[in-house]
Design a protein around this motif. Sequence first.
Motif, PDB file in Angstrom:
ATOM      1  N   PHE A 254      15.806  10.503  -5.920  1.00 48.33           N
ATOM      2  CA  PHE A 254      15.362  10.579  -4.524  1.00 48.33           C
ATOM      3  C   PHE A 254      16.375  11.354  -3.683  1.00 48.33           C
ATOM      4  O   PHE A 254      16.013  12.117  -2.796  1.00 48.33           O
ATOM      5  CB  PHE A 254      15.162   9.178  -3.930  1.00 48.33           C
ATOM      6  CG  PHE A 254      14.041   8.398  -4.563  1.00 48.33           C
ATOM      7  CD1 PHE A 254      13.106   9.031  -5.371  1.00 48.33           C
ATOM      8  CD2 PHE A 254      13.915   7.038  -4.345  1.00 48.33           C
ATOM      9  CE1 PHE A 254      12.071   8.317  -5.956  1.00 48.33           C
ATOM     10  CE2 PHE A 254      12.884   6.318  -4.926  1.00 48.33           C
ATOM     11  CZ  PHE A 254      11.962   6.963  -5.738  1.00 48.33           C
TER      12      PHE A 254
ATOM     13  N   VAL B 270      15.830  14.958  -4.318  1.00 52.02           N
ATOM     14  CA  VAL B 270      14.678  15.432  -3.541  1.00 52.02           C
ATOM     15  C   VAL B 270      15.131  15.729  -2.111  1.00 52.02           C
ATOM     16  O   VAL B 270      14.829  16.786  -1.549  1.00 52.02           O
ATOM     17  CB  VAL B 270      13.541  14.381  -3.535  1.00 52.02           C
ATOM     18  CG1 VAL B 270      12.452  14.780  -2.542  1.00 52.02           C
ATOM     19  CG2 VAL B 270      12.942  14.237  -4.933  1.00 52.02           C
TER      20      VAL B 270
ATOM     21  N   PRO C 292      13.346   3.019   3.487  1.00 50.10           N
ATOM     22  CA  PRO C 292      12.179   2.519   2.754  1.00 50.10           C
ATOM     23  C   PRO C 292      12.551   1.818   1.449  1.00 50.10           C
ATOM     24  O   PRO C 292      11.927   0.827   1.076  1.00 50.10           O
ATOM     25  CB  PRO C 292      11.360   3.786   2.472  1.00 50.10           C
ATOM     26  CG  PRO C 292      11.741   4.725   3.548  1.00 50.10           C
ATOM     27  CD  PRO C 292      13.195   4.447   3.852  1.00 50.10           C
TER      28      PRO C 292
ATOM     29  N   TYR D  28       7.038  -1.828   0.011  1.00 48.98           N
ATOM     30  CA  TYR D  28       6.121  -0.810  -0.495  1.00 48.98           C
ATOM     31  C   TYR D  28       5.601  -1.141  -1.893  1.00 48.98           C
ATOM     32  O   TYR D  28       4.541  -0.710  -2.298  1.00 48.98           O
ATOM     33  CB  TYR D  28       6.783   0.576  -0.500  1.00 48.98           C
ATOM     34  CG  TYR D  28       7.908   0.726  -1.505  1.00 48.98           C
ATOM     35  CD1 TYR D  28       7.640   1.055  -2.825  1.00 48.98           C
ATOM     36  CD2 TYR D  28       9.233   0.526  -1.124  1.00 48.98           C
ATOM     37  CE1 TYR D  28       8.647   1.186  -3.753  1.00 48.98           C
ATOM     38  CE2 TYR D  28      10.252   0.655  -2.046  1.00 48.98           C
ATOM     39  CZ  TYR D  28       9.956   0.987  -3.360  1.00 48.98           C
ATOM     40  OH  TYR D  28      10.963   1.099  -4.282  1.00 48.98           O
TER      41      TYR D  28
ATOM     42  N   ARG E 283       2.339  -2.779  -1.760  1.00 49.05           N
ATOM     43  CA  ARG E 283       1.279  -2.063  -1.060  1.00 49.05           C
ATOM     44  C   ARG E 283       0.469  -1.234  -2.045  1.00 49.05           C
ATOM     45  O   ARG E 283       0.941  -0.908  -3.121  1.00 49.05           O
ATOM     46  CB  ARG E 283       1.903  -1.126  -0.014  1.00 49.05           C
ATOM     47  CG  ARG E 283       1.239  -1.221   1.340  1.00 49.05           C
ATOM     48  CD  ARG E 283       1.909  -0.279   2.310  1.00 49.05           C
ATOM     49  NE  ARG E 283       3.221  -0.755   2.724  1.00 49.05           N
ATOM     50  CZ  ARG E 283       4.181   0.067   3.166  1.00 49.05           C
ATOM     51  NH1 ARG E 283       3.982   1.359   3.219  1.00 49.05           N
ATOM     52  NH2 ARG E 283       5.341  -0.420   3.548  1.00 49.05           N
ATOM     53  N   GLY E 284      -0.735  -0.872  -1.650  1.00 48.96           N
ATOM     54  CA  GLY E 284      -1.522   0.064  -2.438  1.00 48.96           C
ATOM     55  C   GLY E 284      -1.961  -0.490  -3.778  1.00 48.96           C
ATOM     56  O   GLY E 284      -2.394   0.229  -4.647  1.00 48.96           O
ATOM     57  N   ARG E 285      -1.808  -1.777  -3.967  1.00 52.07           N
ATOM     58  CA  ARG E 285      -2.185  -2.387  -5.228  1.00 52.07           C
ATOM     59  C   ARG E 285      -2.959  -3.634  -4.857  1.00 52.07           C
ATOM     60  O   ARG E 285      -2.392  -4.614  -4.415  1.00 52.07           O
ATOM     61  CB  ARG E 285      -0.904  -2.805  -5.948  1.00 52.07           C
ATOM     62  CG  ARG E 285      -0.869  -2.483  -7.384  1.00 52.07           C
ATOM     63  CD  ARG E 285       0.515  -2.724  -7.887  1.00 52.07           C
ATOM     64  NE  ARG E 285       1.452  -1.694  -7.414  1.00 52.07           N
ATOM     65  CZ  ARG E 285       2.696  -1.633  -7.844  1.00 52.07           C
ATOM     66  NH1 ARG E 285       3.147  -2.522  -8.680  1.00 52.07           N
ATOM     67  NH2 ARG E 285       3.487  -0.682  -7.418  1.00 52.07           N
TER      68      ARG E 285
ATOM     69  N   LEU F 103       8.463  11.102  -7.242  1.00 51.35           N
ATOM     70  CA  LEU F 103       7.650  10.919  -6.035  1.00 51.35           C
ATOM     71  C   LEU F 103       8.155   9.692  -5.297  1.00 51.35           C
ATOM     72  O   LEU F 103       8.628   8.738  -5.917  1.00 51.35           O
ATOM     73  CB  LEU F 103       6.183  10.725  -6.411  1.00 51.35           C
ATOM     74  CG  LEU F 103       5.544  11.870  -7.184  1.00 51.35           C
ATOM     75  CD1 LEU F 103       4.092  11.535  -7.509  1.00 51.35           C
ATOM     76  CD2 LEU F 103       5.617  13.162  -6.387  1.00 51.35           C
ATOM     77  N   LEU F 104       8.059   9.719  -3.958  1.00 50.07           N
ATOM     78  CA  LEU F 104       8.488   8.565  -3.193  1.00 50.07           C
ATOM     79  C   LEU F 104       7.373   7.506  -3.263  1.00 50.07           C
ATOM     80  O   LEU F 104       6.251   7.757  -2.821  1.00 50.07           O
ATOM     81  CB  LEU F 104       8.762   8.966  -1.739  1.00 50.07           C
ATOM     82  CG  LEU F 104       9.801  10.093  -1.605  1.00 50.07           C
ATOM     83  CD1 LEU F 104       9.996  10.486  -0.151  1.00 50.07           C
ATOM     84  CD2 LEU F 104      11.127   9.682  -2.217  1.00 50.07           C
ATOM     85  N   PRO F 105       7.680   6.335  -3.841  1.00 48.82           N
ATOM     86  CA  PRO F 105       6.617   5.373  -4.171  1.00 48.82           C
ATOM     87  C   PRO F 105       5.969   4.722  -2.953  1.00 48.82           C
ATOM     88  O   PRO F 105       4.912   4.127  -3.076  1.00 48.82           O
ATOM     89  CB  PRO F 105       7.331   4.337  -5.038  1.00 48.82           C
ATOM     90  CG  PRO F 105       8.773   4.484  -4.729  1.00 48.82           C
ATOM     91  CD  PRO F 105       8.997   5.911  -4.326  1.00 48.82           C
ATOM     92  N   TRP F 106       6.615   4.827  -1.780  1.00 48.51           N
ATOM     93  CA  TRP F 106       6.028   4.193  -0.594  1.00 48.51           C
ATOM     94  C   TRP F 106       5.107   5.159   0.153  1.00 48.51           C
ATOM     95  O   TRP F 106       4.551   4.810   1.180  1.00 48.51           O
ATOM     96  CB  TRP F 106       7.114   3.656   0.341  1.00 48.51           C
ATOM     97  CG  TRP F 106       8.124   4.689   0.729  1.00 48.51           C
ATOM     98  CD1 TRP F 106       8.061   5.552   1.777  1.00 48.51           C
ATOM     99  CD2 TRP F 106       9.351   4.968   0.065  1.00 48.51           C
ATOM    100  NE1 TRP F 106       9.160   6.356   1.797  1.00 48.51           N
ATOM    101  CE2 TRP F 106       9.976   6.017   0.758  1.00 48.51           C
ATOM    102  CE3 TRP F 106       9.995   4.429  -1.065  1.00 48.51           C
ATOM    103  CZ2 TRP F 106      11.204   6.541   0.371  1.00 48.51           C
ATOM    104  CZ3 TRP F 106      11.205   4.954  -1.439  1.00 48.51           C
ATOM    105  CH2 TRP F 106      11.791   5.994  -0.725  1.00 48.51           C
TER     106      TRP F 106
ATOM    107  N   TYR G 264      -1.385   5.766  -4.072  1.00 47.65           N
ATOM    108  CA  TYR G 264       0.066   5.676  -4.207  1.00 47.65           C
ATOM    109  C   TYR G 264       0.457   6.056  -5.645  1.00 47.65           C
ATOM    110  O   TYR G 264      -0.352   5.893  -6.569  1.00 47.65           O
ATOM    111  CB  TYR G 264       0.542   4.258  -3.899  1.00 47.65           C
ATOM    112  CG  TYR G 264       0.493   3.943  -2.429  1.00 47.65           C
ATOM    113  CD1 TYR G 264       1.552   4.280  -1.591  1.00 47.65           C
ATOM    114  CD2 TYR G 264      -0.624   3.331  -1.861  1.00 47.65           C
ATOM    115  CE1 TYR G 264       1.511   4.008  -0.239  1.00 47.65           C
ATOM    116  CE2 TYR G 264      -0.678   3.059  -0.506  1.00 47.65           C
ATOM    117  CZ  TYR G 264       0.390   3.404   0.305  1.00 47.65           C
ATOM    118  OH  TYR G 264       0.346   3.147   1.641  1.00 47.65           O
TER     119      TYR G 264
ATOM    120  N   ALA H 159       2.075   4.646  -7.868  1.00 42.03           N
ATOM    121  CA  ALA H 159       1.916   3.578  -8.859  1.00 42.03           C
ATOM    122  C   ALA H 159       0.472   3.448  -9.336  1.00 42.03           C
ATOM    123  O   ALA H 159       0.204   2.814 -10.352  1.00 42.03           O
ATOM    124  CB  ALA H 159       2.388   2.248  -8.258  1.00 42.03           C
ATOM    125  N   GLU H 160      -0.464   4.058  -8.597  1.00 47.65           N
ATOM    126  CA  GLU H 160      -1.881   3.883  -8.932  1.00 47.65           C
ATOM    127  C   GLU H 160      -2.444   5.017  -9.788  1.00 47.65           C
ATOM    128  O   GLU H 160      -3.612   4.968 -10.153  1.00 47.65           O
ATOM    129  CB  GLU H 160      -2.716   3.797  -7.650  1.00 47.65           C
ATOM    130  CG  GLU H 160      -2.336   2.634  -6.764  1.00 47.65           C
ATOM    131  CD  GLU H 160      -3.044   2.700  -5.426  1.00 47.65           C
ATOM    132  OE1 GLU H 160      -3.752   1.741  -5.096  1.00 47.65           O
ATOM    133  OE2 GLU H 160      -2.905   3.706  -4.721  1.00 47.65           O
TER     134      GLU H 160
END
Lengths: 260, 265
Positions: free
Chosen positions: A157, A160, A178, A254, A257-259, B91-94, B137, B139-140
């Motif tokens: 990171f 990046v 984050p 995070y 999230r998204g799961r 990739l930034l996971p958030w 995201y 992770a998905e």
Amino acid sequence: MLLKTINTIALPTLLFGVLIAVWSTVAVKIPGFPTPIETWNELLIVLSDPMYDNGAGDQGIALQLFSSLKRVFGGFALAIAVGIPVGLLIGMSKIAQTAFNPYIQILKPVSPLAWLPLALFVFKDVDMTAIFVIFITSIWPIIINTALGVRSVSDDFINVARVLQLTAFERVFQIILPVAVPFIFTGMRLSLGIAWLVIVAAEMLTGGLGIGFWIWDEYNNLNYSHIIIGIILIGVVGYILDTIMGFIADHFDYRKRGRV
Amino acid sequence: MSAKPFLNIDHVDKIFPLGKGKEYVALRDVKLEIRENEIVSIIGHSGCGKSTILNLIAGLDTITKGVILLEDREINAPGPERAVVFQNHSLLPWLTVYQNIEMAVKKVRDDLHPKEVRDHVMRYIDLVNLDHAKDKYPAEISGGMKQRVGIARALSIEPKVLLMDEPFGALDSLTRANLQDHLMRIQMQTGNTVIIITHDVDEAVLLSDRVIMMTNGPEATIGEILEVNLPRPRNRLELQHNEEYLRCRGAIVEFLYSKFAKHED
């Protein structure tokens, strides 16, 4: 499914029965120890008028709890305001870590109550003393976990960020925070738990108002059922605080999230 | 070809200090000129310093001796004109797929109007055929999709050179083949200069205009440079029995397993 329902309802109920039986036995053996029934009746009375205010030293249970919570959140807010920046600094700078580390290691294990006389002497004020003691004991988990979170930012990171030429400010807000936020909330959750433990002891010594003072006052009034009520209410409030912090922490994590 | 090379790696040494006065010479006297729009792969055994070369070009690591010039400008720090596709996608996971690319675009293309940013990001998501996953995201999505996002992110900042560090190394062979095809199609559309680090012989021949073969470390350097004279677009099926393909493949295998065979102890 049915078995699960039985397990989640029947087993705690069964344990509750055992608990009441032990309590009743103790109440028989020790003269004056309040029985479960007496305590229940007293609890109903205490909860029936939680907001009464007959001046200093004689106020309803909700007011007592509220005044303890106010101090806890005062000290907790201060610990967050100081602890997160210090934690970020220690996590990002090896020099800062070397400088701060000995003091953190030495001050962290000091009992909060050891600070109390010094704080009383300095502030000569019950509220300020309680807030300071909460601050000084709950700041350590916040600092340590924030620094840990910062250090867990992977080199990838950071690379990046370097390729994109992010400024130091952008790095902190777009990459480091984050990653660190879940760690910071873990620290805050630990801190709040400690703060709630500490406030009861601190108020017993400082007096005035608050759930800790209330319990000690009821001991002096030989009103033992109220001590048990106090213990139960402290536990319930502590549990609610922890649950709320858990919800907030999950919201900012995070990884959760998204799961769905 | 113009007289001045696009990217010029000029007599570069890389020495890592090991402490207590000891040091490890990773690269010795590496000299390579890369043309614009060229796809070059660097191949060698593990420990040959091929990733070190990439890090030096990216500016993520410092050169001990010598100089690397991109369009006559010396490289001494990382920058968006040399985008990197990392092996593990990074990739930034958030952030969602869209947000990961948007973050890079917003930072590098600060000349774009907010409305143009969206079109720009979507163009690159479209380029790697990930419209359907733009709000997911990391992770998905699958490993191959993540790497496509990594490529889209790198290309979205419109770099002069695209640096890829074993970009498909962590993927299964079917996914890898799919991504190699994606990469060749994208490079034909965008005309990027691409440098790929790989240890896969077929990947090197299929993708590259030239294959740079590295000797083993310590003091690794360029052993041979192979021109791959195959027309584009290339099709992996048709190449299977192509004479030039087999010649190139044979030359690399010969180099890696005979001239510079690495014996694991």
